[in-house]
Enzyme design. Structure first.
Site, PDB file in Angstrom:
ATOM      1  N   CYS A 177     -31.942 -29.151 -14.407  1.00 52.38           N
ATOM      2  CA  CYS A 177     -30.887 -30.072 -14.012  1.00 52.38           C
ATOM      3  C   CYS A 177     -30.340 -29.337 -12.655  1.00 52.38           C
ATOM      4  CB  CYS A 177     -29.641 -30.500 -15.094  1.00 52.38           C
ATOM      5  SG  CYS A 177     -28.601 -31.739 -14.821  1.00 52.38           S
ATOM      6  N   HIS A 184     -33.332 -31.544 -20.473  1.00 54.56           N
ATOM      7  CA  HIS A 184     -32.750 -30.284 -20.779  1.00 54.56           C
ATOM      8  C   HIS A 184     -33.392 -30.038 -22.008  1.00 54.56           C
ATOM      9  CE1 HIS A 184     -29.015 -29.916 -18.446  1.00 54.56           C
ATOM     10  NE2 HIS A 184     -29.002 -31.324 -18.234  1.00 54.56           N
ATOM     11  N   GLU A 239     -33.398 -27.127 -23.473  1.00 56.35           N
ATOM     12  CA  GLU A 239     -32.455 -26.239 -24.213  1.00 56.35           C
ATOM     13  C   GLU A 239     -31.550 -26.999 -25.148  1.00 56.35           C
ATOM     14  OE1 GLU A 239     -29.858 -27.250 -20.759  1.00 56.35           O
ATOM     15  OE2 GLU A 239     -32.079 -27.137 -21.085  1.00 56.35           O
TER      16      GLU A 239
END
Length: 223
Positions: free
Chosen positions: A86, A195, A197
């Site tokens: 991002c 994302h 994560e």
């Protein structure tokens, strides 16, 4: 391997990245403030999402001049893994570590949802644990994620297999060729808007991000 998770003023996905690589994957990692001038002892860099410096000028523009950036570029040149998600992707393109630019979403609105992606290249150092052409789901959350590149850059990205992830089913931001993530020519710097994560446990909605970090740990250990 020991990873540096870079923190900028306005970062808000830094704890997510630290948790993913350290607590879920079991690697050594710690935060490094953007004003530091050394990454001695680190074997890789993770640049989180958020709104570094409030997104003033352009997303990632001010962060690209941070004191820590020369060290990040040094590690990248040495072939160490550098990953930006991002806002981290925006910082990588602004700093010249990746080609192209990221601009306002085509619809001019912030988009936050789970997004289907296609693994275009599962031979990269970041994707060997995925199946070829695998369809995965990762969260996205951005207002300036439209990837833009000129014809020459696109031709080079395609020829070198640098397009790693594309948006599947729909394009949420207008990115050219549905591009969601790319690597540099050398294959050790990855930037992507989604994302991974945030997709590390089924309890959180999905675990399709695990294979990305598993690929990094498998392919870069000892390099």
């Amino acid at each position: 391997m020991k990873f540096a998770v870079i923190q900028f003023p306005g970062s808000n996905c830094d704890f997510d990245l630290l948790w993913a690589i350290r607590d879920v994957m079991g690697a050594e990692a710690e935060f490094v403030w953007h004003d530091e001038k050394s990454l001695a002892g680190f074997d890789g860099v993770l640049i989180p999402g958020g709104f570094s410096y409030g997104d003033y000028l352009r997303c990632g523009a001010i962060a690209s001049f941070a004191n820590i950036m020369p060290e990040i570029k040094r590690l990248a040149k040495e072939g160490k893994p550098v990953f930006g998600t991002c806002n981290g992707f925006q910082i990588l393109v602004e700093s010249g570590l990746l080609p192209g630019v990221l601009i306002r979403n085509e619809g001019l609105k912030f988009v936050s949802k789970w997004q289907a992606l296609k693994v275009e290249n599962n031979q990269s150092n970041f994707t060997t644990e995925y199946a070829k052409d695998a369809l995965i789901n990762l969260p996205i959350a951005h207002g300036e994620g439209q990837y833009v590149a000129d014809e020459a850059q696109l031709a080079e990205l395609k020829a070198n297999g640098q397009i790693i992830f594309t948006y599947a089913d729909e394009n949420p931001n207008g990115s050219v060729e549905n591009i969601a993530g790319i690597v540099n020519k050398e294959g050790n710097v990855l930037g992507m808007m989604p994302h991974p994560e945030r997709a590390m446990e089924e309890l959180l909605g999905g675990a399709d991000g695990v294979d990305l970090f598993a690929s990094v740990l498998k392919n870069f250990v000892g390099k």
